[in-house]
Design a protein around this motif. Structure first.
Motif, PDB file in Angstrom:
ATOM      1  N   CYS A 216      38.536  41.398  41.812  1.00  6.09           N
ATOM      2  CA  CYS A 216      39.236  40.038  41.452  1.00  6.09           C
ATOM      3  C   CYS A 216      38.295  39.018  41.790  1.00  6.09           C
ATOM      4  O   CYS A 216      37.878  38.889  43.113  1.00  6.09           O
TER       5      CYS A 216
ATOM      6  N   TYR B 168      44.938  44.200  32.540  1.00  9.02           N
ATOM      7  CA  TYR B 168      45.151  44.413  33.924  1.00  9.02           C
ATOM      8  C   TYR B 168      45.351  43.301  34.785  1.00  9.02           C
ATOM      9  O   TYR B 168      44.710  42.209  34.538  1.00  9.02           O
ATOM     10  N   SER B 169      45.960  43.412  35.880  1.00 11.01           N
ATOM     11  CA  SER B 169      46.114  42.060  36.665  1.00 11.01           C
ATOM     12  C   SER B 169      46.054  42.653  38.216  1.00 11.01           C
ATOM     13  O   SER B 169      46.124  43.959  38.352  1.00 11.01           O
ATOM     14  N   CYS B 170      45.465  41.792  39.065  1.00  9.99           N
ATOM     15  CA  CYS B 170      45.306  42.162  40.300  1.00  9.99           C
ATOM     16  C   CYS B 170      46.697  42.591  41.154  1.00  9.99           C
ATOM     17  O   CYS B 170      47.625  41.861  41.073  1.00  9.99           O
TER      18      CYS B 170
ATOM     19  N   GLN C  99      48.045  39.146  41.660  1.00 11.79           N
ATOM     20  CA  GLN C  99      48.420  39.081  40.226  1.00 11.79           C
ATOM     21  C   GLN C  99      47.638  38.484  39.173  1.00 11.79           C
ATOM     22  O   GLN C  99      47.999  37.926  37.889  1.00 11.79           O
ATOM     23  N   SER C 100      46.397  38.041  39.496  1.00  8.96           N
ATOM     24  CA  SER C 100      45.384  37.262  38.564  1.00  8.96           C
ATOM     25  C   SER C 100      44.892  38.176  37.610  1.00  8.96           C
ATOM     26  O   SER C 100      44.747  39.471  37.886  1.00  8.96           O
ATOM     27  N   GLU C 101      44.544  37.777  36.236  1.00  7.46           N
ATOM     28  CA  GLU C 101      43.863  38.503  35.370  1.00  7.46           C
ATOM     29  C   GLU C 101      42.459  38.378  35.344  1.00  7.46           C
ATOM     30  O   GLU C 101      41.915  38.914  34.324  1.00  7.46           O
TER      31      GLU C 101
END
Length: 189
Positions: free
Chosen positions: A33, A8-10, A14-16
């Protein structure tokens, strides 16, 4: 044995770098996140398509209750309310939605009032309703107190097709003009 791994990413950055953060009221897993500090749901539920949205609004316009729609279609009342507010400006005027008045018959409107309150029982609000006796359609409503002004507001909201001959009215005899109590008041067009 098959093991499936999902990454999943934010949705914001888009951070994991995510940490599980419990579940919300509907049971969906939430995340936090660490990169941007955002909170959210890991797997969003699918939004209703335009066709489904239109179907649900049509069902509501056919007099289904909001709770019934919630049970049948799985759409929350808040969502349905938001959809109705979006479409409020596109709705036709009340006069176009009512069944047409026959020229030969004099339309008779039954007017009634009910008392309710908002938040506290001291904050009394009177809801006035004018209903077509023959079709049982509500043709006008007003909220306020039990004064002549609220009665006049209700009368001004009655569509013109129901009052071509003035505003004659009759009473049921229990209550008179004093206090403008409308238990049993009947407007005849």
């Amino acid at each position: 044995m098959i093991i499936e791994t999902k990454v999943y990413s934010c949705r914001k950055c888009q951070s994991e770098d995510l940490v599980k953060n419990g579940t919300n009221a509907s049971g969906s897993s939430q995340y936090h996140c660490k990169a941007c500090g955002a909170y959210g749901v890991l797997e969003r539920t699918e939004r209703a398509t335009e066709e489904k949205k239109e179907l649900i609004i049509n069902v509501y316009q056919e007099r289904s209750s909001m709770r019934g729609i919630e049970r049948t279609f799985g759409v929350s009342r808040r969502t349905l309310s938001a959809w109705l507010k979006e479409q409020a400006n596109d709705l036709p005027p009340l006069e176009e939605t009512l069944q047409p008045v026959e020229c030969k018959k004099i339309p008779v409107l039954e007017v009634d009032e009910l008392r309710s309150f908002v938040f506290r029982s001291k904050d009394k609000v009177w809801v006035w309703i004018a209903m077509n006796r023959e079709t049982r359609e509500i043709v006008a409503s007003a909220c306020g107190d039990r004064s002549e002004n609220t009665c006049r507001i209700l009368w001004d909201r009655v569509p013109s097709a129901f009052r071509p001959h003035g505003s004659a009215c009759s009473w049921d005899g229990r209550l008179g003009w004093k206090g403008w109590s409308l238990a049993g008041l009947i407007f005849r067009g």
